[in-house]
Write a protein that holds these residues in place. Structure first.
Motif, short mmCIF file in Angstrom:
data_model
loop_
_atom_site.label_atom_id
_atom_site.label_comp_id
_atom_site.label_asym_id
_atom_site.label_seq_id
_atom_site.Cartn_x
_atom_site.Cartn_y
_atom_site.Cartn_z
N GLY A 65 0.80 -1.22 0.00
CA GLY A 65 0.00 0.00 0.00
C GLY A 65 0.82 1.26 0.00
N GLY A 66 2.00 1.26 0.61
CA GLY A 66 2.83 2.45 0.62
C GLY A 66 3.26 2.87 -0.77
N ALA A 67 3.72 1.90 -1.58
CA ALA A 67 4.13 2.22 -2.95
C ALA A 67 2.94 2.64 -3.80
CB ALA A 67 4.83 1.00 -3.58
N ALA A 68 1.79 1.98 -3.60
CA ALA A 68 0.60 2.31 -4.38
C ALA A 68 0.14 3.73 -4.10
CB ALA A 68 -0.52 1.31 -4.07
N THR A 69 0.09 4.12 -2.83
CA THR A 69 -0.34 5.48 -2.50
C THR A 69 0.69 6.52 -2.94
OG1 THR A 69 0.58 5.14 -0.28
CG2 THR A 69 -1.79 4.78 -0.57
N ALA A 70 1.97 6.18 -2.88
CA ALA A 70 3.00 7.10 -3.36
C ALA A 70 2.85 7.35 -4.86
CB ALA A 70 4.39 6.56 -3.04
N ALA A 71 2.60 6.30 -5.61
CA ALA A 71 2.39 6.47 -7.06
C ALA A 71 1.13 7.28 -7.34
CB ALA A 71 2.29 5.10 -7.73
N SER A 72 0.09 7.09 -6.53
CA SER A 72 -1.13 7.86 -6.71
C SER A 72 -0.89 9.34 -6.46
CB SER A 72 -2.22 7.34 -5.76
OG SER A 72 -2.49 5.97 -6.00
N VAL A 73 -0.15 9.66 -5.41
CA VAL A 73 0.16 11.06 -5.10
C VAL A 73 1.01 11.67 -6.21
CG1 VAL A 73 1.38 12.58 -3.50
CG2 VAL A 73 -0.05 10.74 -2.63
N LEU A 74 1.99 10.92 -6.71
CA LEU A 74 2.83 11.42 -7.79
C LEU A 74 2.00 11.67 -9.05
CD1 LEU A 74 5.64 12.12 -8.83
CD2 LEU A 74 5.94 9.70 -9.45
N LEU A 75 1.08 10.79 -9.35
CA LEU A 75 0.21 10.98 -10.51
C LEU A 75 -0.67 12.21 -10.32
CD1 LEU A 75 -0.65 9.74 -13.24
CD2 LEU A 75 -2.43 8.51 -12.00
N LEU A 76 -1.15 12.42 -9.11
CA LEU A 76 -1.95 13.62 -8.83
C LEU A 76 -1.13 14.88 -9.05
CD1 LEU A 76 -4.50 15.00 -7.68
CD2 LEU A 76 -3.52 14.68 -5.40
N VAL A 77 0.11 14.89 -8.60
CA VAL A 77 0.98 16.05 -8.79
C VAL A 77 1.23 16.29 -10.27
CG1 VAL A 77 3.29 16.96 -8.37
CG2 VAL A 77 2.05 15.82 -6.53
N ILE A 78 1.45 15.22 -11.02
CA ILE A 78 1.67 15.37 -12.46
C ILE A 78 0.43 15.95 -13.13
CG2 ILE A 78 2.04 14.09 -14.60
CD1 ILE A 78 3.79 12.15 -13.02
N GLY A 79 -0.74 15.44 -12.77
CA GLY A 79 -1.98 15.95 -13.36
C GLY A 79 -2.21 17.42 -13.05
N ILE A 80 -1.98 17.81 -11.80
CA ILE A 80 -2.15 19.22 -11.42
C ILE A 80 -1.14 20.10 -12.16
CG2 ILE A 80 -1.97 20.85 -9.51
CD1 ILE A 80 -3.06 18.68 -7.68
N THR A 81 0.10 19.64 -12.25
CA THR A 81 1.14 20.43 -12.93
C THR A 81 0.80 20.64 -14.40
OG1 THR A 81 2.80 19.55 -11.40
CG2 THR A 81 3.59 20.57 -13.44
N VAL A 82 0.41 19.57 -15.08
CA VAL A 82 0.07 19.68 -16.50
C VAL A 82 -1.13 20.60 -16.69
CG1 VAL A 82 -0.78 18.39 -18.49
CG2 VAL A 82 1.05 17.44 -17.09
N THR A 83 -2.11 20.50 -15.83
CA THR A 83 -3.30 21.36 -15.94
C THR A 83 -2.95 22.82 -15.73
OG1 THR A 83 -4.71 19.55 -15.15
CG2 THR A 83 -5.61 21.78 -15.05
N VAL A 84 -2.14 23.12 -14.72
CA VAL A 84 -1.76 24.52 -14.45
C VAL A 84 -0.96 25.08 -15.61
CG1 VAL A 84 -0.36 25.98 -12.96
CG2 VAL A 84 -1.86 24.27 -11.95
N LEU A 85 -0.01 24.31 -16.14
CA LEU A 85 0.78 24.78 -17.28
C LEU A 85 -0.10 25.04 -18.49
CD1 LEU A 85 3.95 22.49 -17.00
CD2 LEU A 85 3.74 24.91 -16.38
#
Length: 328
Positions: free
Chosen positions: A294-314
């Motif tokens: 679960g630790g790796a799964a949630t870390a990947a989810s958070v990273l994907l969320l950051v990527i999505g927010i970054t792409v949207t803001v740009l």
């Protein structure tokens, strides 16, 4: 007979007039303020149910996911959870990790699906823009895959691509082409997934572009016709520039939906062959529900969320800057 003459009325002073006006203005301000306060309380009451539901089912799980990303959380044994800092994020890019390939597959799918579905959607919207018989039928047929159940559509699609008896291989047989295992060999597996996702999303982009094209004043095209502009010239000089804001909206929504691709991969290829179609969300599913990491799964989810927010803001900043330049 005595006549009584009324005393002349004393003129009102400026101070009394001003005082009455100030009093009326103060009363009006208090009345408006009270009305705004009542409207504000009514508004809060109306949005309260939605706010509570979003907080319970979205915000709380989001915060919980962020917290778990810094722990060694095991869904099967949550009682022994310990804090590990950024170890889970570092492990995503370790030498033996399969996450980078899943991230690359997701980026590849997004890079092809988003512009591909938008281009086809714009073409269909332009072809079906003018009034003609059967236009509603064709629009419905193109839009139907977007609202059809993904699992059922993927099962039908996988049957069409089976090496033995599949409709696609049967159509290729007269040309002397041997049966192709589209869903079990590279690079056909990821190509099949991309084609299926574009087939699903093109109807949505067509509807959005159709709405944008319908807002273009007909006088623009009529003036261009008088100047001798043909169909293609009018499309590239009038229609395409005027639907640019809609294109920006579709890019953002398309990227967000593509980053969350899971069901299509799960049904068609199960991430194979050899992880060639595994996306980030499918990787998260494997780590969390198959390997109980679960630790790796949630870390990947958070990273994907950051990527999505970054792409949207740009993307939003790019659109705002482009609109500013066009205004200048």
């Amino acid at each position: 007979m005595t006549t009584t003459v009324p005393a002349p009325e004393r003129p009102r002073t400026m101070g009394s007039t001003r005082g009455g006006g100030d009093s009326r203005r103060s009363e009006e301000v208090r009345r408006r303020r009270s009305m705004h306060e009542k409207e504000g309380r009514a508004g809060y009451a109306l949005i309260a149910p939605t706010t509570i539901l979003l907080s319970v089912f979205y915000l709380y799980p989001l915060l919980q996911t962020v917290v778990y990303s810094f722990t060694d959380w095991n869904p099967g044994n949550p009682g022994n959870t310990q804090f590990v800092g950024f170890a889970n994020f570092a492990g995503l890019f370790a030498e033996n990790s399969t996450f980078p390939r899943a991230l690359g597959n997701t980026a590849l799918i997004a890079a092809i699906v988003v512009p591909g579905s938008m281009a086809l959607g714009l073409v269909f919207a332009a072809l079906l823009d003018g009034p003609f018989r059967g236009r509603s039928f064709y629009r419905t047929m193109i839009f139907a895959p977007h609202i059809a159940p993904t699992v059922g559509s993927a099962l039908i699609f996988s049957y069409l691509l089976t090496p033995l008896g599949g409709l696609v291989n049967q159509a290729l047989k007269p040309f002397g082409i041997n049966p192709v295992p589209f869903l079990t060999t590279e690079p056909w597996a990821i190509i099949s997934v991309i084609v299926f996702i574009i087939w699903q999303q093109v109807g949505y982009t067509m509807i959005i572009f159709s709405a944008a094209l319908s807002t273009i004043p007909p006088s623009y095209h009529e003036a261009a016709k008088l100047d001798g502009a043909g169909v293609l010239r009018r499309f590239f000089s009038i229609s395409l520039p005027l639907v640019a804001p809609t294109s920006g909206f579709l890019v953002i929504t398309g990227l967000i939906s593509t980053l969350q691709i899971f069901t299509q991969v799960f049904v068609l290829t199960a991430g194979g062959p050899l992880g060639s179609t595994k996306t980030v969300i499918y990787w998260v599913y494997e780590q969390g529900f198959q390997f109980f990491n679960g630790g790796a799964a949630t870390a990947a989810s958070v990273l994907l969320l950051v990527i999505g927010i970054t792409v949207t803001v740009l993307q939003l900043r790019f659109l705002a800057r482009r609109d500013t330049i066009e205004m200048l």
